[in-house]
Write a protein that holds these residues in place. Structure first.
Motif, PDB file in Angstrom:
ATOM      1  N   LEU A 254      32.286  35.964  42.341  1.00 26.25           N
ATOM      2  CA  LEU A 254      33.288  36.465  41.411  1.00 26.25           C
ATOM      3  C   LEU A 254      32.890  36.205  39.968  1.00 26.25           C
ATOM      4  O   LEU A 254      33.137  37.037  39.079  1.00 26.25           O
ATOM      5  N   ARG A 255      32.284  35.031  39.690  1.00 24.50           N
ATOM      6  CA  ARG A 255      31.825  34.746  38.325  1.00 24.50           C
ATOM      7  C   ARG A 255      30.769  35.748  37.896  1.00 24.50           C
ATOM      8  O   ARG A 255      30.803  36.261  36.769  1.00 24.50           O
ATOM      9  N   ILE A 256      29.828  36.031  38.778  1.00 21.66           N
ATOM     10  CA  ILE A 256      28.758  36.988  38.453  1.00 21.66           C
ATOM     11  C   ILE A 256      29.356  38.375  38.200  1.00 21.66           C
ATOM     12  O   ILE A 256      29.032  39.045  37.215  1.00 21.66           O
ATOM     13  N   TYR A 257      30.261  38.804  39.077  1.00 21.04           N
ATOM     14  CA  TYR A 257      30.876  40.127  38.922  1.00 21.04           C
ATOM     15  C   TYR A 257      31.700  40.208  37.639  1.00 21.04           C
ATOM     16  O   TYR A 257      31.609  41.196  36.896  1.00 21.04           O
ATOM     17  N   SER A 258      32.510  39.191  37.358  1.00 27.41           N
ATOM     18  CA  SER A 258      33.381  39.221  36.183  1.00 27.41           C
ATOM     19  C   SER A 258      32.582  39.267  34.892  1.00 27.41           C
ATOM     20  O   SER A 258      32.936  39.985  33.953  1.00 27.41           O
ATOM     21  N   ASP A 259      31.483  38.500  34.827  1.00 34.14           N
ATOM     22  CA  ASP A 259      30.685  38.479  33.605  1.00 34.14           C
ATOM     23  C   ASP A 259      29.906  39.781  33.408  1.00 34.14           C
ATOM     24  O   ASP A 259      29.770  40.270  32.281  1.00 34.14           O
ATOM     25  N   ILE A 260      29.404  40.342  34.500  1.00 37.59           N
ATOM     26  CA  ILE A 260      28.636  41.584  34.386  1.00 37.59           C
ATOM     27  C   ILE A 260      29.551  42.769  34.070  1.00 37.59           C
ATOM     28  O   ILE A 260      29.268  43.597  33.198  1.00 37.59           O
ATOM     29  N   ALA A 261      30.702  42.829  34.774  1.00 36.10           N
ATOM     30  CA  ALA A 261      31.629  43.952  34.591  1.00 36.10           C
ATOM     31  C   ALA A 261      32.615  43.722  33.449  1.00 36.10           C
ATOM     32  O   ALA A 261      33.363  44.635  33.088  1.00 36.10           O
ATOM     33  N   ASN A 262      32.619  42.496  32.890  1.00 40.49           N
ATOM     34  CA  ASN A 262      33.545  42.134  31.803  1.00 40.49           C
ATOM     35  C   ASN A 262      34.995  42.415  32.211  1.00 40.49           C
ATOM     36  O   ASN A 262      35.800  42.939  31.426  1.00 40.49           O
ATOM     37  N   SER A 263      35.334  42.050  33.445  1.00 40.64           N
ATOM     38  CA  SER A 263      36.680  42.312  33.981  1.00 40.64           C
ATOM     39  C   SER A 263      37.456  41.006  34.071  1.00 40.64           C
ATOM     40  O   SER A 263      37.729  40.498  35.150  1.00 40.64           O
ATOM     41  N   HIS A 264      37.788  40.434  32.907  1.00 46.44           N
ATOM     42  CA  HIS A 264      38.509  39.164  32.880  1.00 46.44           C
ATOM     43  C   HIS A 264      40.017  39.360  32.990  1.00 46.44           C
ATOM     44  O   HIS A 264      40.742  38.444  33.346  1.00 46.44           O
ATOM     45  N   TYR A 265      40.478  40.550  32.644  1.00 39.16           N
ATOM     46  CA  TYR A 265      41.912  40.829  32.741  1.00 39.16           C
ATOM     47  C   TYR A 265      42.167  41.709  33.955  1.00 39.16           C
ATOM     48  O   TYR A 265      41.373  42.603  34.273  1.00 39.16           O
ATOM     49  N   VAL A 266      43.293  41.482  34.641  1.00 39.35           N
ATOM     50  CA  VAL A 266      43.680  42.282  35.803  1.00 39.35           C
ATOM     51  C   VAL A 266      45.056  42.874  35.537  1.00 39.35           C
ATOM     52  O   VAL A 266      45.872  42.285  34.831  1.00 39.35           O
ATOM     53  N   PRO A 267      45.350  44.060  36.108  1.00 37.48           N
ATOM     54  CA  PRO A 267      46.612  44.741  35.807  1.00 37.48           C
ATOM     55  C   PRO A 267      47.856  43.960  36.218  1.00 37.48           C
ATOM     56  O   PRO A 267      48.856  43.942  35.516  1.00 37.48           O
ATOM     57  N   ASN A 268      47.821  43.313  37.404  1.00 42.11           N
ATOM     58  CA  ASN A 268      49.009  42.607  37.889  1.00 42.11           C
ATOM     59  C   ASN A 268      48.582  41.533  38.878  1.00 42.11           C
ATOM     60  O   ASN A 268      47.422  41.448  39.284  1.00 42.11           O
ATOM     61  N   TRP A 269      49.570  40.718  39.307  1.00 39.87           N
ATOM     62  CA  TRP A 269      49.289  39.602  40.203  1.00 39.87           C
ATOM     63  C   TRP A 269      48.927  40.049  41.611  1.00 39.87           C
ATOM     64  O   TRP A 269      48.412  39.250  42.405  1.00 39.87           O
ATOM     65  N   ALA A 270      49.202  41.311  41.960  1.00 39.92           N
ATOM     66  CA  ALA A 270      48.881  41.812  43.298  1.00 39.92           C
ATOM     67  C   ALA A 270      47.542  42.536  43.344  1.00 39.92           C
ATOM     68  O   ALA A 270      47.168  43.073  44.385  1.00 39.92           O
ATOM     69  N   HIS A 271      46.825  42.570  42.227  1.00 41.55           N
ATOM     70  CA  HIS A 271      45.522  43.243  42.164  1.00 41.55           C
ATOM     71  C   HIS A 271      44.519  42.518  43.069  1.00 41.55           C
ATOM     72  O   HIS A 271      44.538  41.286  43.184  1.00 41.55           O
ATOM     73  N   PRO A 272      43.626  43.262  43.748  1.00 43.43           N
ATOM     74  CA  PRO A 272      42.643  42.632  44.637  1.00 43.43           C
ATOM     75  C   PRO A 272      41.797  41.552  43.954  1.00 43.43           C
ATOM     76  O   PRO A 272      41.445  40.547  44.578  1.00 43.43           O
ATOM     77  N   MET A 273      41.455  41.742  42.669  1.00 45.46           N
ATOM     78  CA  MET A 273      40.678  40.727  41.961  1.00 45.46           C
ATOM     79  C   MET A 273      41.458  39.428  41.802  1.00 45.46           C
ATOM     80  O   MET A 273      40.899  38.335  41.870  1.00 45.46           O
TER      81      MET A 273
END
Length: 323
Positions: A254-273
């Motif tokens: 997840l750390r690798i994916y988040s840093d590469i995709a720059n996806s630190h924010y998620v739409p809501n608490w039920a989001h798969p991430m």
């Protein structure tokens, strides 16, 4: 019909709540027991290994307290001083996890040297080196996580903390985040994997050569006490490092994916991430509770000392009654 977003969020929060409660109880008790039992020095392990194992148990105890137990104390005790308590709790949470991770690396490297580097073994695998390594891990972990004091702010009714918006936008914080993610857990994860691969390779080569030599000398296959002793010693190493690898794998990915995709924010608490991050965080915290059970399962003398510790209160009561 599938579950609604609200139902999924509610289930997620309940799972986290009960998981933290169980881990807080098990983690605190198991690591305290490990410190007491191993600290007595009667488990048949070398003083060098004992130092690392006690230090890892202490770091795991701190990790469970800072990442789990304090969750229940925070709202009740520290809520009115939320700014200081919130940020200090986050700093200590990162420090404790860093200590736990890098002490596992130090222990793995020590066992790698002991098994694979015989010429270097007598100089490195000593109590003095172990103490220096342990102290270095604690001091460096504390120093490099101090900036987190300025990275968090309270939210959700001052009960929890989250990163400030500039943490994900300011170049300095972005660089700090990348360095932190590399140092924990990416680098330790791959170092432990590499050391285990090299250790397995060395053991296989040495065992084959020793069996051939003994077969040539004796003319028949016999049990080799040296190989048996080495087998028992590496079981502990592989169980500790293997547990770390399995339980931190989700967090690393997840750390690798988040840093590469720059996806630190998620739409809501039920989001798969969000669900994946929750699972990775729970497994990461669980890694601070497993070592004691590994020691008990793999070391017979640790089991004996644990039995003696359990019997001690009843033995003392019997002695007092007989008087």
């Amino acid at each position: 019909m599938g579950l609604s977003v609200y139902q999924r969020i509610l289930i997620s929060w309940k799972v986290q709540y009960y998981f933290r409660y169980i881990i807080a109880v098990i983690g605190l008790l198991s690591n305290l027991v490990a410190i007491v039992v191993l600290g007595r020095g009667k488990c048949g392990l070398s003083r060098c290994i004992t130092h690392y194992m006690v230090a890892m148990a202490a770091a795991d105890l701190l990790a469970v307290f800072c990442n789990v137990a304090i969750f229940y104390l925070y709202a009740a005790i520290f809520r009115h001083v939320h700014t200081i308590a919130c940020t200090l709790q986050q700093v200590m949470a990162f420090v404790s996890l860093d200590c736990s991770v890098w002490l596992t690396v130090a222990f793995t490297f020590d066992r790698f040297v002991a098994i694979c580097c015989q010429d270097f073994k007598n100089r490195y695998c000593t109590v003095r080196i172990a103490r220096v390594a342990i102290a270095t891990v604690y001091v460096v972990s504390l120093m490099r996580n101090i900036p987190y004091y300025f990275a968090f702010e309270p939210y959700y009714g001052n009960v929890e903390c989250m990163e400030k918006p500039e943490y994900f936008s300011h170049p300095g914080w972005i660089a700090f985040s990348w360095i932190h993610n590399i140092l924990t857990p990416l680098l330790p994860f791959f170092v432990i994997v590499l050391l285990n691969i090299l250790t397995v390779r060395s053991i296989v080569v040495a065992s084959r050569a020793r069996r051939k030599l003994r077969a040539h000398v004796s003319g028949e296959k016999q049990e080799d006490p040296e190989i048996e002793s080495r087998r028992k010693s590496i079981i502990l190493l592989f169980c500790v490092s293997g547990s770390f690898i399995l339980l931190w794998l989700t967090e690393v990915m997840l750390r690798i994916y988040s840093d590469i995709a720059n996806s630190h924010y998620v739409p809501n608490w039920a989001h798969p991430m969000t669900m994946a991050n929750t699972a990775g965080n729970m497994l990461k915290i669980l890694s601070s509770c497993t070592n004691t059970f590994i020691y008990v399962m793999t070391q017979s003398k640790v089991r004996d000392e644990l039995k003696n510790a359990i019997k001690y209160p009843s033995t003392m009561c019997l002695k007092l009654v007989r008087r």
